[in-house]
Design a protein around this motif. Structure first.
Motif, mmCIF file in Angstrom:
data_model
loop_
_atom_site.group_PDB
_atom_site.id
_atom_site.type_symbol
_atom_site.label_atom_id
_atom_site.label_comp_id
_atom_site.label_asym_id
_atom_site.label_seq_id
_atom_site.Cartn_x
_atom_site.Cartn_y
_atom_site.Cartn_z
ATOM 1 N N VAL A 63 0.837 -1.117 0.189
ATOM 2 C CA VAL A 63 0.034 -0.022 -0.017
ATOM 3 C C VAL A 63 0.855 1.332 -0.207
ATOM 4 O O VAL A 63 0.359 2.532 0.131
ATOM 5 C CB VAL A 63 -0.909 -0.068 1.122
ATOM 6 C CG1 VAL A 63 -1.984 -1.025 1.190
ATOM 7 C CG2 VAL A 63 -0.058 -0.110 2.507
ATOM 8 N N GLY A 64 2.003 1.088 -0.208
ATOM 9 C CA GLY A 64 2.845 2.192 -0.446
ATOM 10 C C GLY A 64 3.579 2.826 0.818
ATOM 11 O O GLY A 64 3.463 3.917 1.298
ATOM 12 N N GLY A 65 4.570 2.060 1.354
ATOM 13 C CA GLY A 65 5.302 2.149 2.625
ATOM 14 C C GLY A 65 6.296 3.357 2.135
ATOM 15 O O GLY A 65 6.679 3.435 0.974
ATOM 16 N N SER A 114 6.301 1.622 11.800
ATOM 17 C CA SER A 114 4.942 2.011 12.091
ATOM 18 C C SER A 114 4.201 1.039 12.704
ATOM 19 O O SER A 114 4.317 -0.273 12.399
ATOM 20 C CB SER A 114 4.111 2.653 10.866
ATOM 21 O OG SER A 114 4.704 3.701 10.239
ATOM 22 N N CYS A 115 3.331 1.491 13.916
ATOM 23 C CA CYS A 115 2.640 0.360 14.351
ATOM 24 C C CYS A 115 1.173 0.490 14.280
ATOM 25 O O CYS A 115 0.414 1.586 14.235
ATOM 26 C CB CYS A 115 2.746 0.601 16.003
ATOM 27 S SG CYS A 115 1.835 -0.195 17.222
ATOM 28 N N VAL A 116 0.541 -0.519 13.916
ATOM 29 C CA VAL A 116 -0.833 -0.467 13.458
ATOM 30 C C VAL A 116 -1.807 -0.316 14.182
ATOM 31 O O VAL A 116 -2.552 0.433 14.338
ATOM 32 C CB VAL A 116 -1.229 -1.947 12.961
ATOM 33 C CG1 VAL A 116 -2.548 -2.014 12.355
ATOM 34 C CG2 VAL A 116 -0.257 -2.296 11.487
ATOM 35 N N TYR A 127 7.414 5.356 14.556
ATOM 36 C CA TYR A 127 8.641 5.299 15.556
ATOM 37 C C TYR A 127 9.881 5.371 14.984
ATOM 38 O O TYR A 127 10.226 4.700 14.060
ATOM 39 C CB TYR A 127 8.584 4.401 16.679
ATOM 40 C CG TYR A 127 7.129 4.403 17.449
ATOM 41 C CD1 TYR A 127 7.028 5.309 18.323
ATOM 42 C CD2 TYR A 127 6.175 3.510 16.905
ATOM 43 C CE1 TYR A 127 5.641 5.215 18.821
ATOM 44 C CE2 TYR A 127 5.002 3.523 17.652
ATOM 45 C CZ TYR A 127 4.821 4.316 18.797
ATOM 46 O OH TYR A 127 3.392 4.431 19.369
ATOM 47 N N CYS A 128 10.786 6.148 15.414
ATOM 48 C CA CYS A 128 12.390 6.012 15.108
ATOM 49 C C CYS A 128 12.981 5.070 15.954
ATOM 50 O O CYS A 128 12.236 4.324 16.743
ATOM 51 C CB CYS A 128 13.152 7.161 15.459
ATOM 52 S SG CYS A 128 13.192 7.801 17.355
ATOM 53 N N ALA A 165 6.426 -1.335 7.785
ATOM 54 C CA ALA A 165 7.300 -0.441 7.165
ATOM 55 C C ALA A 165 6.682 0.982 7.328
ATOM 56 O O ALA A 165 5.458 1.153 7.435
ATOM 57 C CB ALA A 165 7.694 -0.530 5.806
ATOM 58 N N PRO A 166 7.495 2.105 7.656
ATOM 59 C CA PRO A 166 6.795 3.226 7.808
ATOM 60 C C PRO A 166 5.645 3.635 6.972
ATOM 61 O O PRO A 166 5.856 3.631 5.570
ATOM 62 C CB PRO A 166 7.877 4.295 7.804
ATOM 63 C CG PRO A 166 9.186 3.364 8.148
ATOM 64 C CD PRO A 166 8.751 2.276 7.608
#
Length: 567
Positions: A103-105, A124-126, A132-133, A153-154
């Motif tokens: 979906v485009g990280g 990234s947390c769903v 988060y770094c 992925a972010p």
């Protein structure tokens, strides 16, 4: 090499035999073949009997298919293997990482915790719907509760990308409802709907946008061209206006000079006439007063003689003669008012001759139907003459077009079997010119001779050739129709716009001026003008010689060039 062959073999086994793509929501038929749920459902909807597309096994009743979770997991594992790198998290987490890539990280997502929004996010947390770094992701690696969260992925806009009900990424786009779906939503209340991967839906939308963008750019180019043409027309109109005002100034200056001269002449004539009449009147009054005295003396003598009582004296007395006087009719003279009237009439004749000369040499304003229009002299339009040829492919089967394509007339063709052409007129005895005109002015002349009926003008490129044209202003035809001894505008039936016959007609079109004008070339008189036409496409010369309904009408319409004497 073996690994690549194995991957290729596995991919072949996971392809849907209908869409030839990796299975989406895989289902298995009773005969053991696998398909995308949407593909097999669409296939069965399109056939009369329910059978397998591969082995053709017939099913008495349509199977109630469910998503094959085992195959779905295999598909997920296969997609996982196609990624070059994946974080060491549980399989479920890794699978969602695959989803994120689909979906485009983005690697330009910022950490939501770092102050100033300067540090790039690592994951990234769903569940948290935050990015988060490396430093702020540590809690998700150590805290027992947070370790169960799904990291991907972010991603930007997690609120939109994550299904709020099932906390899974939305990987599918439902075409029926226009919604983004996660796997659970797709297998649940959207089961049986037509949906595609988000990536494919984005590609399709981008393709549509590319097409729309190209169309918008083309429309912009056309409008820029239109603006350029309008600017050119405005510049030309300004030049024409300056020339026209110059002509007006010169002509009205001449007219004013003539009027002032006439005024001075009238004043001089009136004053001289007044003096002469006063002198003559004084002389006549003196003469008449003398005659009155003489007549008065004669009346006294007559009264004395009439009153005498001596009859013999009355009879023997000589008759009293009346004095010699002038005939009052001879003494009468034309009044000052009559002389002035004749002088004014003579002056007005001179003024009318001057105005007539002005109207022939320059643009004049005239009124018709309560609206003011500007009539352009015919001599000024001859510079816009264009070569016009007839297009035989548009001619009605009962029309004869000459070999030089300059004449058309009504008559039966020697060719009895004509192949119908899409552009051929079939309801009207008409033919169009070969060339269309737009964004310019053009002029052509047609000899109509002594025809009893004809129709002439210009038509749009999209004019209906296979249907009867309604006589309205929306037909796409701006023409005048001559019948017997009067003219009508084609869009205004039964409303005469001109009376009399014409032998040579001039047609002038000002595309940007939204105007079509018809002239009697021999008298340079305007027959009729269409104004505020709002042209939007090319205009083609239109010719209709008509039939013999109102008498012999076999003479042709002939396109003739402007003669040298007209220049």
């Amino acid at each position: 090499m073996a690994s690549n062959n194995s991957s290729s073999f596995l991919r072949d086994q996971l392809l849907c035999s209908i869409c030839l793509d990796v299975l989406i929501q895989p289902v298995s038929t009773p005969c053991g073949h696998n398909f995308c749920m949407n593909c097999i459902s669409t296939y069965w909807d399109s056939v009369t009997d329910c059978r397998c597309p591969i082995c053709k096994e017939h099913f008495k009743t349509r199977p109630n298919l469910k998503v094959n979770t085992f195959i779905l997991e295999v598909v997920t594992q296969f997609q996982l293997q196609q990624l070059p790198e994946i974080h060491a998290r549980p399989v479920a987490v890794a699978a969602v990482a695959v989803e994120a890539a689909a979906v485009g990280g983005s690697h330009n997502v910022r950490c939501d915790v770092c102050p100033g929004d300067t540090q790039d996010a690592f994951m990234s947390c769903v569940q948290c719907q935050r990015s988060y770094c490396h430093a702020h992701l540590e809690a998700h690696e150590t805290d027992g509760t947070l370790r169960a969260h799904t990291l991907v992925a972010p991603l930007e806009n997690l609120v939109v990308r994550v299904c709020q009900e099932h906390h899974r990424l939305r990987l599918h786009f439902c075409r029926d409802d226009g919604q983004l779906l996660c796997d659970t939503c797709a297998a649940g209340r959207h089961a049986g709907h037509h949906f595609v991967p988000v990536e494919k839906a984005c590609q399709e939308k981008r393709s549509v946008m590319v097409h729309m963008e190209a169309r918008a750019l083309m429309m912009m180019d056309k409008r820029r061209e239109k603006v350029g043409a309008l600017k050119e027309a405005v510049t030309q109109n300004r030049a024409d206006t300056r020339d026209m005002l110059g002509k007006f100034a010169g002509s009205f200056g001449k007219l004013l000079s003539e009027l002032l001269g006439v005024r001075d002449w009238l004043e001089k004539v009136t004053q001289e006439k007044q003096k002469a009449d006063e002198s003559w009147s004084d002389k006549m009054m003196v003469s008449i007063e003398k005659e009155i005295v003489q007549l008065s003396s004669t009346v006294e003598k007559m009264q004395e003689l009439k009153n005498t009582k001596d009859q013999l004296l009355l009879l023997l007395q000589d008759d009293v003669a009346l004095p010699l006087t002038e005939d009052l009719q001879v003494m009468s003279r034309s009044t000052l008012t009559q002389d002035v009237h004749m002088s004014v009439k003579t002056a007005m004749t001179k003024i009318q001759e001057l105005v007539g000369s002005m109207s022939r040499d320059m643009e004049v304003v005239w009124s018709t139907g309560g609206e003011w229009q500007v009539v352009t002299p015919l001599q000024d339009l001859l510079q816009y003459q264009e070569e016009v040829l007839l297009d035989p492919d548009t001619a009605h089967p009962l029309l004869l077009v000459s070999e030089d394509r300059k004449q058309v007339k009504y008559g039966l063709s020697l060719i009895t079997a004509q192949v119908p052409k899409p552009s051929m007129f079939t309801e009207h005895l008409a033919v169009l010119g070969t060339r269309g005109f737009s964004s310019q002015r053009f002029y052509f002349q047609v000899f109509v001779g002594h025809k009893t009926e004809w129709c002439l003008g210009v038509a749009t490129a999209s004019i209906q050739t296979r249907e009867t044209l309604t006589r309205s202003t929306s037909t796409g035809l701006w023409a005048i129709w001559f019948l017997m001894n009067r003219f009508e505008a084609y869009g205004c039936p039964d409303v005469p716009v001109h009376i009399g016959k014409v032998e040579l007609v001039g047609v002038f079109v000002d595309y940007h001026g939204s105007k079509v004008s018809f002239y009697n070339v021999q008298t340079e008189e305007l027959i009729y003008s269409f104004t505020d036409c709002h042209f939007r496409e090319e205009l083609f010369p239109y010719f209709n010689p008509c039939d013999n309904e109102f008498g012999f009408n076999m003479e042709p319409l002939v396109i003739v060039p402007v003669s040298p004497t007209d220049d």
